[in-house]
Design an enzyme around this catalytic site. Structure first.
Site, PDB file in Angstrom:
ATOM      1  N   TYR A 282      24.081 -29.975  15.760  1.00 25.07           N
ATOM      2  CA  TYR A 282      24.211 -30.323  14.544  1.00 25.07           C
ATOM      3  C   TYR A 282      25.198 -31.548  14.122  1.00 25.07           C
ATOM      4  O   TYR A 282      25.496 -32.251  15.022  1.00 25.07           O
ATOM      5  CB  TYR A 282      25.258 -28.991  13.828  1.00 25.07           C
ATOM      6  CG  TYR A 282      26.372 -28.538  14.445  1.00 25.07           C
ATOM      7  CD1 TYR A 282      27.129 -29.446  15.307  1.00 25.07           C
ATOM      8  CD2 TYR A 282      26.915 -27.283  14.035  1.00 25.07           C
ATOM      9  CE1 TYR A 282      28.265 -28.966  15.891  1.00 25.07           C
ATOM     10  CE2 TYR A 282      27.858 -26.950  14.675  1.00 25.07           C
ATOM     11  CZ  TYR A 282      28.827 -27.794  15.563  1.00 25.07           C
ATOM     12  OH  TYR A 282      30.068 -27.214  15.821  1.00 25.07           O
ATOM     13  N   GLU A 283      25.096 -31.869  12.735  1.00 25.30           N
ATOM     14  CA  GLU A 283      25.618 -33.198  12.433  1.00 25.30           C
ATOM     15  C   GLU A 283      24.818 -34.411  12.745  1.00 25.30           C
ATOM     16  O   GLU A 283      25.253 -35.226  13.150  1.00 25.30           O
ATOM     17  CB  GLU A 283      27.024 -33.479  12.716  1.00 25.30           C
ATOM     18  CG  GLU A 283      28.118 -32.325  12.156  1.00 25.30           C
ATOM     19  CD  GLU A 283      27.935 -32.207  10.731  1.00 25.30           C
ATOM     20  OE1 GLU A 283      27.370 -32.882   9.871  1.00 25.30           O
ATOM     21  OE2 GLU A 283      27.945 -30.824   9.947  1.00 25.30           O
ATOM     22  N   GLY A 284      23.395 -34.111  13.014  1.00 33.08           N
ATOM     23  CA  GLY A 284      22.555 -34.982  13.534  1.00 33.08           C
ATOM     24  C   GLY A 284      22.424 -34.878  15.031  1.00 33.08           C
ATOM     25  O   GLY A 284      23.295 -35.069  15.806  1.00 33.08           O
TER      26      GLY A 284
ATOM     27  N   GLN B 161      21.009 -39.535  16.775  1.00 33.97           N
ATOM     28  CA  GLN B 161      22.373 -40.346  16.930  1.00 33.97           C
ATOM     29  C   GLN B 161      21.905 -41.747  17.702  1.00 33.97           C
ATOM     30  O   GLN B 161      22.385 -42.768  17.349  1.00 33.97           O
ATOM     31  CB  GLN B 161      23.512 -39.647  17.513  1.00 33.97           C
ATOM     32  CG  GLN B 161      23.952 -38.376  16.777  1.00 33.97           C
ATOM     33  CD  GLN B 161      24.639 -38.782  15.446  1.00 33.97           C
ATOM     34  OE1 GLN B 161      25.187 -39.835  15.271  1.00 33.97           O
ATOM     35  NE2 GLN B 161      24.419 -38.007  14.541  1.00 33.97           N
TER      36      GLN B 161
ATOM     37  N   ARG C 188      31.105 -36.022  12.264  1.00 41.02           N
ATOM     38  CA  ARG C 188      30.231 -36.414  13.396  1.00 41.02           C
ATOM     39  C   ARG C 188      31.653 -36.631  14.393  1.00 41.02           C
ATOM     40  O   ARG C 188      31.345 -36.686  15.609  1.00 41.02           O
ATOM     41  CB  ARG C 188      29.440 -37.588  13.105  1.00 41.02           C
ATOM     42  CG  ARG C 188      28.234 -37.104  12.372  1.00 41.02           C
ATOM     43  CD  ARG C 188      27.368 -38.436  12.260  1.00 41.02           C
ATOM     44  NE  ARG C 188      26.069 -37.792  11.677  1.00 41.02           N
ATOM     45  CZ  ARG C 188      25.081 -38.390  10.926  1.00 41.02           C
ATOM     46  NH1 ARG C 188      25.426 -39.602  10.545  1.00 41.02           N
ATOM     47  NH2 ARG C 188      24.012 -37.927  10.426  1.00 41.02           N
TER      48      ARG C 188
END
Length: 598
Positions: free
Chosen positions: A440-442, A447, A296
């Protein structure tokens, strides 16, 4: 043809002057990072990115990756040689444990190299970037044997690493994972399932790929409490480290996607692949989160990186493109028109990107240093404070830097007019590449919910209160500084907006959770703006002090800092008022319509 020059001078200003990296010399690795070493490392890293990676960015985008009938994948021409040069020069191991072949320098330097490489060639940078994340997870949670087997080759760059979370039926909700792990007599597990969106899942640049795979051991509890993490090499590894046959791991297809074409985004099939448990059964998310948090931060850096490279190209074009005359009269009387950089709206656009980039770089480095403190300090209180800050700021970094980074890529593209829409100038690639970082990555909405729903109130709000106290303390310390007042006044107002928003959530979100959900993204950006404003106040303070001391030949650059700081305070920071207004409007109108009314 796009250009890129790594912002080494600005990075050194931040590390040496603003954050005084030398004060951390008591931490492992920092004593070696002297100013001379910093300059040498970053200058050499810049050269690699500018001369090897950047020239492959456009060609790699056009060529893309190709899956062959046997399931192998070819990366774009030049990527394999570039990876050999990058890994061979030790860049993957820059901040890694010397016990396994790393150089042991601060993680902060790795974050800097991540920015430079992502700006030069984001698709390429993901290959070593994912490897570094996998190394971090194995280093923290792997057994001694796993570290001995995997880390040296991964740090050397001979083997690469990936993370395998997402499945066709689940993305953010990892509790729905179906990939199964069946215990075997030899202590290994047979891993069976399908993972999607696996960046660098298959490629031809390393001799083996070490997959970290989330799976559910048979009989494990439902939901996230029953997920374990496994290390699954693509090819079997002999006792002597030799590479054997394929480990029943295959790429079923590669995705045809909007951007980052030079990175292979794969559907991965595991058909009874041999894997080994990392850490403890059913605690896989704890182990994977080491990699996810690194990822992240890495994705946040990608947002900054695309904003920076797009900005550099927009500035170059604005200085060359002739169109119209300045409102105050011709500035290039010997030419048929003035360069468009004379026009106020062009200046406004470029200044907004510049003001973001320089503050975002500071924001990133401030938190990268805290990551080093959290992992390397021997003082428990220091580690706790650093971990608190990282927990609070990681979703902000990821969400804000990628949201605004994408917006800035679009703004930079706009500077080219119709030429920005044409592929040959490269601007549309920056826009396409930047877009994935918001997902991506949340995804960024997730977030924001993580920030408001989990991080804000954790430990009684200890982390956010520490931030309030730090910014408030800076304002008090400098209240008598007349030169800084034009900057500190707006920051004080916006800090007040942030504190009001946090208090509003305390009073209105517990009884009605939708209020938190409806205001989460605004709060994330509100906290982000105040953080960027705080970074500008700190940079301006240092620039002002250095100018007063004689500037040492850097007066033009330092004066530009002061002007850009003022621009941010006047033109960007006032947006905190709008975020506060939206937060305090609550969720009623957001939630009022039935689903059929959309």
């Amino acid at each position: 043809m796009p250009v890129y020059k790594a912002p080494v001078e600005d990075t050194l200003f931040l590390l040496n002057d603003v954050f005084n990296i030398g004060r951390y010399n008591n931490l492992p690795g920092f004593a070696d990072a002297t100013p001379d070493v910093l300059e040498a490392v970053l200058s050499e890293g810049a050269k690699v990115c500018e001369e090897i990676l950047q020239p492959l960015n456009m060609s790699g985008d056009r060529e893309g990756c190709v899956r062959h009938p046997d399931g192998t994948v070819s990366t774009p021409k030049g990527f394999k040689a570039a990876h050999e040069a990058y890994a061979g020069a030790g860049w993957i191991g820059l901040a890694m444990d010397p016990e396994y072949g790393g150089q042991g320098l601060p993680y902060t330097l790795g974050a800097v190299m991540n920015e430079y490489s992502s700006a030069a060639n984001m698709a390429f940078a993901m290959y070593p970037g994912l490897t570094m994340g996998a190394i971090a997870a194995l280093h923290v949670h792997g057994s001694d044997e796993q570290k001995r087997i995997y880390l040296p080759k991964m740090i050397e760059g001979v083997w690469s690493g990936t993370m395998n979370l997402t499945e066709p039926h689940c993305g953010t909700d990892l509790g729905l994972i179906k990939t199964k792990a069946v215990p075997q007599a030899d202590g290994s597990y047979a891993i069976t399932g399908t993972k999607i969106f696996i960046s660098a899942g298959e490629q031809d640049i390393t001799e083996n790929i070490i997959h970290l795979v989330l799976a559910r051991i048979e009989g494990a509890p439902a939901g996230t409490k029953g997920i374990s993490l496994f290390v699954v090499p693509r090819n079997a590894i002999g006792a002597d480290g030799s590479i054997g046959a394929n480990n029943h791991v295959s790429c079923g297809s590669i995705e045809h996607k909007m951007g980052i074409h030079g990175n292979a985004t794969c559907v991965m099939n595991y058909d009874g692949a041999q894997g080994w448990l990392i850490g403890t059964e059913n605690k896989g998310l704890n182990a994977m989160f080491v990699m996810m948090n690194e990822a992240r931060l890495g994705v946040a850096i990608q947002g900054l990186a695309q904003s920076e490279v797009a900005y550099q190209n927009a500035v170059a074009y604005a200085k060359e493109r002739l169109q119209g005359r300045a409102l105050t009269g011709p500035k290039a009387a010997d030419k048929p028109a003035d360069p468009i950089i004379v026009h106020p709206d062009v200046r406004r656009t470029l200044m907004s990107i510049k003001a973001f980039n320089e503050a975002a770089r500071a924001f990133m480095l401030w938190n990268a240093i805290q990551s080093d403190v959290a992992h390397r300090s021997g003082d428990a209180a220091e580690r706790q404070a650093a971990e608190d800050q990282l927990g609070l700021m990681t979703p902000v970094l990821k969400g804000v830097l990628t949201d605004i980074g994408f917006d800035n890529a679009v703004k930079a593209q706009q500077m080219f007019g119709g030429h920005g829409y044409i592929a040959e100038h490269g601007m549309e690639q920056f826009v396409r590449d930047a877009r994935i970082a918001m997902i991506y990555e949340g995804a960024n909405g997730v977030q924001a919910m993580d920030l408001v729903g989990r991080k804000l109130g954790r430990d009684g709000g200890r982390a956010v209160m520490a931030f309030f106290n730090e910014v408030g303390g800076f304002l008090k310390e400098n209240v008598e500084d007349e030169a800084l007042k034009p900057l500190l006044g707006p920051l004080q107002v916006s800090l007040g907006h942030l504190q009001q928003a946090a208090m509003w959530f305390m009073n209105n979100a517990l009884a009605k959770p939708d209020n938190a959900g409806a205001g989460a993204t605004d709060f994330m950006h509100l906290l982000g703006l105040v953080s960027l404003g705080y970074m500008w106040a700190r940079m301006a303070k240092v620039a002002q002090d250095k100018l007063a001391a004689g500037a040492d030949g850097a007066s033009e650059r330092l004066n530009a800092k002061l002007v850009t700081a003022r621009f941010f305070m006047e033109r960007s920071l006032p947006e905190t008022a709008a975020h506060l207004a939206r937060i305090t409007s609550g969720a009623d109108s957001t939630m009022a319509l039935s689903a059929d009314q959309f």
